[in-house]
Structure formats: C-alpha cells, structure tokens
Design a protein around this motif. Structure first.
Motif, PDB file in Angstrom:
ATOM      1  N   GLU A  12       0.829  -1.203   0.000  1.00 29.56           N
ATOM      2  CA  GLU A  12       0.000   0.000   0.000  1.00 29.56           C
ATOM      3  C   GLU A  12       0.866   1.256   0.000  1.00 29.56           C
ATOM      4  OE1 GLU A  12      -3.626   2.083   2.529  1.00 29.56           O
ATOM      5  OE2 GLU A  12      -2.585   0.350   3.365  1.00 29.56           O
ATOM      6  N   ASP A  13       1.899   1.271   0.832  1.00 27.42           N
ATOM      7  CA  ASP A  13       2.811   2.420   0.878  1.00 27.42           C
ATOM      8  C   ASP A  13       3.514   2.621  -0.460  1.00 27.42           C
ATOM      9  OD1 ASP A  13       2.100   2.767   3.531  1.00 27.42           O
ATOM     10  OD2 ASP A  13       3.921   1.791   4.316  1.00 27.42           O
ATOM     11  N   GLU A  14       3.987   1.521  -1.061  1.00 28.67           N
ATOM     12  CA  GLU A  14       4.692   1.596  -2.345  1.00 28.67           C
ATOM     13  C   GLU A  14       3.758   2.065  -3.468  1.00 28.67           C
ATOM     14  OE1 GLU A  14       7.956   1.152  -2.980  1.00 28.67           O
ATOM     15  OE2 GLU A  14       8.319   0.828  -0.846  1.00 28.67           O
ATOM     16  N   LEU A  15       2.528   1.559  -3.476  1.00 31.49           N
ATOM     17  CA  LEU A  15       1.545   1.985  -4.484  1.00 31.49           C
ATOM     18  C   LEU A  15       1.255   3.475  -4.354  1.00 31.49           C
ATOM     19  CD1 LEU A  15      -0.963  -1.001  -4.357  1.00 31.49           C
ATOM     20  CD2 LEU A  15       0.466  -0.361  -6.303  1.00 31.49           C
ATOM     21  N   ASN A  16       1.090   3.945  -3.136  1.00 34.16           N
ATOM     22  CA  ASN A  16       0.825   5.369  -2.917  1.00 34.16           C
ATOM     23  C   ASN A  16       2.001   6.236  -3.344  1.00 34.16           C
ATOM     24  OD1 ASN A  16      -1.794   5.070  -1.932  1.00 34.16           O
ATOM     25  ND2 ASN A  16      -1.086   4.763   0.164  1.00 34.16           N
ATOM     26  N   ALA A  17       3.228   5.810  -3.034  1.00 34.55           N
ATOM     27  CA  ALA A  17       4.420   6.573  -3.420  1.00 34.55           C
ATOM     28  C   ALA A  17       4.560   6.634  -4.941  1.00 34.55           C
ATOM     29  CB  ALA A  17       5.661   5.952  -2.791  1.00 34.55           C
ATOM     30  N   ALA A  18       4.366   5.502  -5.613  1.00 36.74           N
ATOM     31  CA  ALA A  18       4.460   5.472  -7.075  1.00 36.74           C
ATOM     32  C   ALA A  18       3.341   6.300  -7.703  1.00 36.74           C
ATOM     33  CB  ALA A  18       4.411   4.034  -7.586  1.00 36.74           C
ATOM     34  N   SER A  19       2.163   6.253  -7.121  1.00 37.69           N
ATOM     35  CA  SER A  19       1.040   7.048  -7.613  1.00 37.69           C
ATOM     36  C   SER A  19       1.335   8.539  -7.521  1.00 37.69           C
ATOM     37  CB  SER A  19      -0.222   6.703  -6.819  1.00 37.69           C
ATOM     38  OG  SER A  19      -1.297   7.499  -7.228  1.00 37.69           O
ATOM     39  N   ASP A  70       4.146   9.811  -7.861  1.00 38.48           N
ATOM     40  CA  ASP A  70       5.124  10.096  -8.909  1.00 38.48           C
ATOM     41  C   ASP A  70       4.521  10.016 -10.305  1.00 38.48           C
ATOM     42  OD1 ASP A  70       7.178  10.538  -7.108  1.00 38.48           O
ATOM     43  OD2 ASP A  70       7.905   8.469  -7.193  1.00 38.48           O
ATOM     44  N   GLY A  71       3.205   9.811 -10.382  1.00 38.24           N
ATOM     45  CA  GLY A  71       2.519   9.801 -11.675  1.00 38.24           C
ATOM     46  C   GLY A  71       2.279   8.434 -12.267  1.00 38.24           C
ATOM     47  N   PHE A  72       2.594   7.367 -11.550  1.00 40.44           N
ATOM     48  CA  PHE A  72       2.359   6.017 -12.051  1.00 40.44           C
ATOM     49  C   PHE A  72       0.925   5.593 -11.770  1.00 40.44           C
ATOM     50  CE2 PHE A  72       6.945   6.013 -11.799  1.00 40.44           C
ATOM     51  CZ  PHE A  72       7.327   5.233 -12.883  1.00 40.44           C
ATOM     52  N   ARG A  73       0.381   4.736 -12.632  1.00 37.73           N
ATOM     53  CA  ARG A  73      -0.957   4.185 -12.485  1.00 37.73           C
ATOM     54  C   ARG A  73      -0.878   2.664 -12.538  1.00 37.73           C
ATOM     55  NH1 ARG A  73      -1.568   8.086 -10.246  1.00 37.73           N
ATOM     56  NH2 ARG A  73      -2.261  10.029 -11.095  1.00 37.73           N
ATOM     57  N   ILE A  74      -1.750   1.990 -11.812  1.00 36.79           N
ATOM     58  CA  ILE A  74      -1.729   0.529 -11.730  1.00 36.79           C
ATOM     59  C   ILE A  74      -2.130  -0.093 -13.065  1.00 36.79           C
ATOM     60  CG2 ILE A  74      -2.794  -1.490 -10.649  1.00 36.79           C
ATOM     61  CD1 ILE A  74      -3.213   0.227  -8.146  1.00 36.79           C
ATOM     62  N   GLU A  75      -1.305  -1.035 -13.526  1.00 44.93           N
ATOM     63  CA  GLU A  75      -1.635  -1.850 -14.700  1.00 44.93           C
ATOM     64  C   GLU A  75      -2.228  -3.178 -14.244  1.00 44.93           C
ATOM     65  OE1 GLU A  75      -1.499  -1.171 -17.968  1.00 44.93           O
ATOM     66  OE2 GLU A  75      -0.796   0.847 -17.566  1.00 44.93           O
ATOM     67  N   THR A  76      -1.553  -3.840 -13.322  1.00 46.28           N
ATOM     68  CA  THR A  76      -2.035  -5.107 -12.789  1.00 46.28           C
ATOM     69  C   THR A  76      -1.388  -5.377 -11.438  1.00 46.28           C
ATOM     70  OG1 THR A  76      -2.381  -7.453 -13.284  1.00 46.28           O
ATOM     71  CG2 THR A  76      -0.281  -6.527 -13.924  1.00 46.28           C
ATOM     72  N   VAL A  77      -2.105  -6.109 -10.598  1.00 41.41           N
ATOM     73  CA  VAL A  77      -1.601  -6.525  -9.293  1.00 41.41           C
ATOM     74  C   VAL A  77      -2.035  -7.958  -9.067  1.00 41.41           C
ATOM     75  CG1 VAL A  77      -1.667  -6.121  -6.804  1.00 41.41           C
ATOM     76  CG2 VAL A  77      -1.767  -4.183  -8.356  1.00 41.41           C
ATOM     77  N   MET A  78      -1.134  -8.761  -8.533  1.00 44.26           N
ATOM     78  CA  MET A  78      -1.469 -10.148  -8.219  1.00 44.26           C
ATOM     79  C   MET A  78      -0.721 -10.565  -6.964  1.00 44.26           C
ATOM     80  SD  MET A  78       0.768 -12.313 -10.978  1.00 44.26           S
ATOM     81  CE  MET A  78       0.903 -13.772 -10.001  1.00 44.26           C
ATOM     82  N   GLY A  79      -1.166 -11.627  -6.360  1.00 52.17           N
ATOM     83  CA  GLY A  79      -0.503 -12.139  -5.172  1.00 52.17           C
ATOM     84  C   GLY A  79      -0.317 -13.630  -5.280  1.00 52.17           C
ATOM     85  N   GLY A 128       8.834 -17.380  -3.242  1.00 47.61           N
ATOM     86  CA  GLY A 128       8.327 -16.590  -2.139  1.00 47.61           C
ATOM     87  C   GLY A 128       6.878 -16.256  -2.378  1.00 47.61           C
ATOM     88  N   ARG A 129       6.226 -15.799  -1.359  1.00 49.42           N
ATOM     89  CA  ARG A 129       4.838 -15.368  -1.484  1.00 49.42           C
ATOM     90  C   ARG A 129       4.844 -13.855  -1.380  1.00 49.42           C
ATOM     91  NH1 ARG A 129       1.035 -19.006  -1.501  1.00 49.42           N
ATOM     92  NH2 ARG A 129      -0.498 -17.490  -0.815  1.00 49.42           N
ATOM     93  N   GLU A 130       4.517 -13.201  -2.474  1.00 50.56           N
ATOM     94  CA  GLU A 130       4.559 -11.752  -2.516  1.00 50.56           C
ATOM     95  C   GLU A 130       3.358 -11.202  -3.262  1.00 50.56           C
ATOM     96  OE1 GLU A 130       9.165 -10.474  -2.523  1.00 50.56           O
ATOM     97  OE2 GLU A 130       8.393 -11.131  -4.457  1.00 50.56           O
ATOM     98  N   ALA A 131       3.063  -9.958  -2.959  1.00 50.59           N
ATOM     99  CA  ALA A 131       2.141  -9.185  -3.788  1.00 50.59           C
ATOM    100  C   ALA A 131       3.004  -8.493  -4.831  1.00 50.59           C
ATOM    101  CB  ALA A 131       1.394  -8.162  -2.944  1.00 50.59           C
ATOM    102  N   VAL A 132       2.622  -8.620  -6.089  1.00 49.21           N
ATOM    103  CA  VAL A 132       3.406  -8.050  -7.184  1.00 49.21           C
ATOM    104  C   VAL A 132       2.499  -7.127  -7.973  1.00 49.21           C
ATOM    105  CG1 VAL A 132       4.749  -8.576  -9.263  1.00 49.21           C
ATOM    106  CG2 VAL A 132       4.836 -10.122  -7.298  1.00 49.21           C
ATOM    107  N   GLY A 133       2.973  -5.919  -8.237  1.00 45.50           N
ATOM    108  CA  GLY A 133       2.197  -4.958  -8.992  1.00 45.50           C
ATOM    109  C   GLY A 133       3.040  -4.321 -10.088  1.00 45.50           C
ATOM    110  N   ILE A 134       2.432  -4.066 -11.227  1.00 44.58           N
ATOM    111  CA  ILE A 134       3.100  -3.365 -12.320  1.00 44.58           C
ATOM    112  C   ILE A 134       2.354  -2.065 -12.528  1.00 44.58           C
ATOM    113  CG2 ILE A 134       3.718  -3.386 -14.757  1.00 44.58           C
ATOM    114  CD1 ILE A 134       3.942  -6.406 -14.554  1.00 44.58           C
ATOM    115  N   MET A 135       3.130  -0.977 -12.554  1.00 46.30           N
ATOM    116  CA  MET A 135       2.553   0.353 -12.750  1.00 46.30           C
ATOM    117  C   MET A 135       3.199   1.004 -13.956  1.00 46.30           C
ATOM    118  SD  MET A 135       2.327   1.570  -8.788  1.00 46.30           S
ATOM    119  CE  MET A 135       1.013   2.767  -9.090  1.00 46.30           C
ATOM    120  N   SER A 136       2.504   1.936 -14.576  1.00 45.78           N
ATOM    121  CA  SER A 136       3.046   2.618 -15.763  1.00 45.78           C
ATOM    122  C   SER A 136       2.682   4.094 -15.720  1.00 45.78           C
ATOM    123  CB  SER A 136       2.489   1.978 -17.039  1.00 45.78           C
ATOM    124  OG  SER A 136       1.114   2.246 -17.140  1.00 45.78           O
ATOM    125  N   ARG A 137       3.458   4.849 -16.488  1.00 48.87           N
ATOM    126  CA  ARG A 137       3.137   6.266 -16.703  1.00 48.87           C
ATOM    127  C   ARG A 137       3.615   6.680 -18.069  1.00 48.87           C
ATOM    128  NH1 ARG A 137       7.224   9.744 -12.842  1.00 48.87           N
ATOM    129  NH2 ARG A 137       9.089   8.764 -13.579  1.00 48.87           N
TER     130      ARG A 137
END
Length: 72
Positions: A38-45, A47-56, A63-72
C-alpha cells in the motif's frame, strides 16, 4: 510468454522505455506485506504512475509476494 519476459526484466530492477506513439515507463513493485505494498503503491502514484495489474501468490523466485506493475 511476452508478459513473462517483461516481468523478468522489470524484476531485475530495470526501467523500460517502450517506443510507440508515446514513451511508456514501467515500475515493478513486489512486497511480502500488504501494508508495504500500500505504501509503495501510494508513493508510485504520487510520482505519476498508475496501476496496470496486481497479483498475489508464489513468485518465480520462490516466495509469497504481492506483485504490482505500474506505468506512466
């Protein structure tokens, strides 16, 4: 297959510029804690990035991670 290659390059910490009509920049986020994601998504947002996809779940690197790809 193309998504897997793109994900691998992004996971290596590289920023990719895709030439089309307009340059596109991608950012990969991967965390094991949802609060950190959540903190990383907010920081990237901010900076002008928008969510493309997120999965867990399990990642290719073991490992078990939440992975998100953002673009601008």
């Amino acid at each position: 297959m193309r998504k897997l290659i793109l994900l691998f390059v992004l996971m290596a910490g590289l920023s990719i510029q895709v030439t089309a009509q307009e340059a596109q920049e991608y950012q990969l986020l991967a965390t094991s804690r949802t609060s950190t994601m959540e903190d990383e998504l907010n920081a990237a947002s901010n900076d002008g990035f928008r969510i493309e996809t997120v999965m867990g779940g399990k990642t290719a690197f073991g490992g078990r991670e939440a992975v998100g790809i953002m673009s601008r």
